[in-house]
Design a protein around this motif. Structure first.
Motif: not given
Length: 683
Positions: A298-312, A339-346
């Motif tokens: 459920q957390v993964m399929t929501r949309h967020y206002d901000v996504a910030v991360t230092n991905p692997p 992959v994280f750059i693409y995924r989190n931008s969406q």
């Protein structure tokens, strides 16, 4: 309600004292990072975990060749994010998002790392509790904890009490995901301690549990439990269990885009299962695991206002991970961070922000060209800081940090180029603060990202001038000279020898170009290759790659594809075979080799390559895309011929050259004595 499972997190982390953790904390960490009056509690936790992981991290990343195995991914990819980088990412994503909607907010004065840029004015009714922020590779929680601080400022300004705000931030605003249980435990602990700073009763409030979660494989969920769900509910749960069967490896890149499930309904269905007190088949464990998994989904399929991360950062994937990434993220499959750059931008809403700290290779090399195309076409690069090549000592790759806005770009981005400032992350931080204080400083750039498409390969060449962009409108080098990569022998120790290891004029052995150190005009002629029987044995090697045979054993221009410094190009003089580390270039239109060699070894070429290939990786594709205007010049040809001759003389003056004749100390110094140097063939 918080359970015993939650509280056990506070006491299950035990640092090792044998691998130097405490020594590292005392000797290596800036004192300010562990000053509790400056928020150093979180820094202590993060650095503690970083040094706890040092030995297993080094063991994993130093494995030569093979992929990183599933159980080693946490050790290989966990890097503590430097404090000022965290603040830059959050200030320019969450902070800017709020200021766009509240232009009169005093938050502006509290964001020390917000870069100078235009802030749009957006009218909507966002309240503090409406903001949704996620770090889906959260590590020990550093980003989430600083986001907590920024959110606290927002709540207080809006009239909430600090006690009420602390509770709401955990309940409404912050979300985190992680594959490493120990890191998750630390993030949970850090957030609860941060909340307790403002609300002393938070630990006993059963309504408050941080929305941070650790991925678990669902292989343990039994068919006996799943068989209790009929119809579409059963099908959906079977699908979720299948999707998360390898969750500890895939983590946040699990693709749920095609699953449009009613997660609340599925969670309720699992909660409603009645399990008898005996629970002979341990169905209660299945129930608990499935509930945790559905919550993560459920957390993964929501949309967020901000996504910030230092991905692997990881490109050595095992077979299962590589197959999954190729299937769902084909255009971005070179490394997990892309992959994280693409995924989190969406993952963020339209107008939302995603922020990252990653290796900066995605900005330039061909492998990430499709990622650049996607970002240029669909995202606005709002700001970016490119750090000095070796500034971040914790990683073996050069780093940048940047913020994307989920809109088609209409505004120039703000860029900082810190490559000239050596001295580690503290120096980089100081230069960022200088640029914020003085936006007219010469290493701050503003450019429209549409300009990047004017350069072949679309490098993020933000420091290029208008004249440079226009220069790339002319013909490129590949219209006159054809570059080729050569042999992959499959076994260099079998097929390559230094020239002095074989007998002179041995049949079937030929000069071989293999790159080498920085040297212009002529040189690095060290190897011979075994091509007896027309390469019969090499062709039979399982891992050999016989490329461009019609161009082998020829004269041309060669260079070192991978360099530790500036590019350097050489004329081979002798007919040579060549490989991918020492590619060669051949005229296809009878143009002078001397003229193109002069261009390639010029300051102009070096400057243009700083845009196309600033990572010191001078691969064939980058060289071929240099703009090149033909203008025959006999004087220039003559000067280059002299350069080749004199450089050859220098190379041949040492016994390591196959054309060595006499040591220079034994030769007369007079100019006429240079005649002992052989003239280059064909020059």
């Amino acid at each position: 309600m918080r359970t015993t499972h939650d509280f056990e997190l506070f006491c299950s982390f035990t640092p090792s004292y044998n691998d130097g953790v405490i020594r590292h904390l005392i000797e290596d960490v800036d004192e300010a990072d562990i000053d509790v009056t400056q928020g150093g509690q979180v820094e202590i936790i993060g650095w503690l975990y970083q040094y706890y992981n040092t030995e297993p991290h080094n063991q994993v990343v130093n494995i030569s060749g093979g992929p990183v195995q599933k159980q080693d991914i946490p050790a290989a990819t966990q890097l503590f994010t430097t404090d000022w980088v965290v603040k830059y990412m959050v200030d320019n994503s969450l902070g800017k998002y709020w200021l766009e909607r509240h232009p009169d907010s005093s938050l502006r004065d509290k964001l020390a790392y917000q870069l100078p840029s235009q802030i749009a004015q957006i009218s909507d009714d966002k309240r503090p509790e409406d903001l949704k922020i996620i770090d889906n590779a959260m590590g020990s929680g550093h980003i989430l904890v600083y986001a907590f601080d920024v959110l606290m400022q927002i709540y207080l300004e809006e009239g909430y009490s600090s006690r009420e705000a602390a509770k709401l931030i955990l309940q409404k605003n912050l979300y985190g995901l992680e594959i490493d249980r120990r890191a998750y435990q630390l993030a949970y602990f850090a957030l609860m301690m941060k909340a307790r700073q403002y609300n002393r009763r938070i630990l006993t409030d059963s309504e408050v549990t941080p929305h941070v979660y650790v991925f678990e494989d669902t292989d343990a969920v039994s068919e006996a439990f799943l068989s209790q769900f009929p119809g579409e509910t059963g099908v959906a749960l079977q699908d979720v269990v299948s999707q998360f069967s390898n969750a500890r490896e895939l983590g946040s890149i699990i693709n749920l885009d095609e699953q449009n499930y009613d997660w609340d309904a599925l969670i309720q269905a699992v909660k409603d299962v009645t399990i008898d007190d005996l629970d002979v088949f341990n169905l209660r464990n299945d129930q608990a695991l499935l509930l945790r998994t559905l919550t993560i989904a459920q957390v993964m399929t929501r949309h967020y206002d901000v996504a910030v991360t230092n991905p692997p950062y990881m490109n050595k994937m095992d077979k299962a991970l590589k197959k999954y990434v190729k299937r769902y993220y084909t255009d971005y499959a070179s490394d997990l961070f892309s992959v994280f750059i693409y995924r989190n931008s969406q993952l963020v809403t339209v107008g939302g922000y995603s922020a990252f700290m990653t290796p900066f290779v995605w900005m330039f090399i061909k492998t990430y060209e499709k990622l650049r195309r996607y970002l240029i076409d669909h995202q606005q690069i709002d700001s970016l800081i490119q750090m000095e090549y070796s500034a971040f000592e914790e990683a073996t790759v050069p780093i940048n940090t940047f913020v994307l806005k989920n809109v088609v770009a209409t505004q120039p981005g703000t860029y900082l180029r810190l490559s000239a400032f050596k001295g580690g992350m503290a120096v980089q931080r100081d230069k960022v603060l200088e640029a914020i204080a003085n936006p007219d400083i010469d290493y701050l750039y503003r450019t429209n990202q549409a300009n990047f498409t004017k350069i072949p390969g679309m490098p993020i060449a933000y420091w290029a001038t208008r004249d440079v962009f226009n220069l790339f409108k002319i013909e490129t080098l590949d219209s006159k000279f054809r570059g080729k990569e050569g042999l992959g022998t499959g076994n260099n120790s079998r097929f390559l020898r230094f020239w002095y290891e074989i007998k002179h004029n041995s049949p079937g052995w030929y000069p071989y170009q293999k790159g080498g150190s920085y040297r212009k005009w002529y040189g690095n002629n060290e190897y011979y290759v075994d091509w007896r029987d027309n390469g019969k044995e090499m062709k039979a090697m399982p891992k050999s790659n016989i490329r461009n045979l019609p161009f082998q054993n020829s004269v041309g221009i060669t260079w070192s594809a991978i360099s530790s410094g500036k590019p350097s190009f050489r004329y081979t003089v002798h007919q040579s075979f060549f490989d991918s580390k020492g590619p060669m270039m051949f005229s296809i239109s009878h143009e002078s080799y001397m003229y193109v060699l002069a261009f390639l070894n010029s300051k102009v070429s070096e400057y243009l390559l700083s845009f196309i290939s600033p990572t010191l990786d001078y691969r064939l594709g980058q060289i071929q895309k240099l703009p090149f205007a033909v203008s025959q010049n006999n004087d220039l040809d003559r000067m280059v011929s002299v350069n080749i001759k004199e450089t050859k003389c220098d190379w041949d003056s040492f016994e390591t050259s196959w054309d060595f004749e006499v040591h220079p100390l034994l030769a007369h110094i007079a100019d006429e004595q240079l005649a002992h140097c052989r003239s280059p063939i064909g020059v």
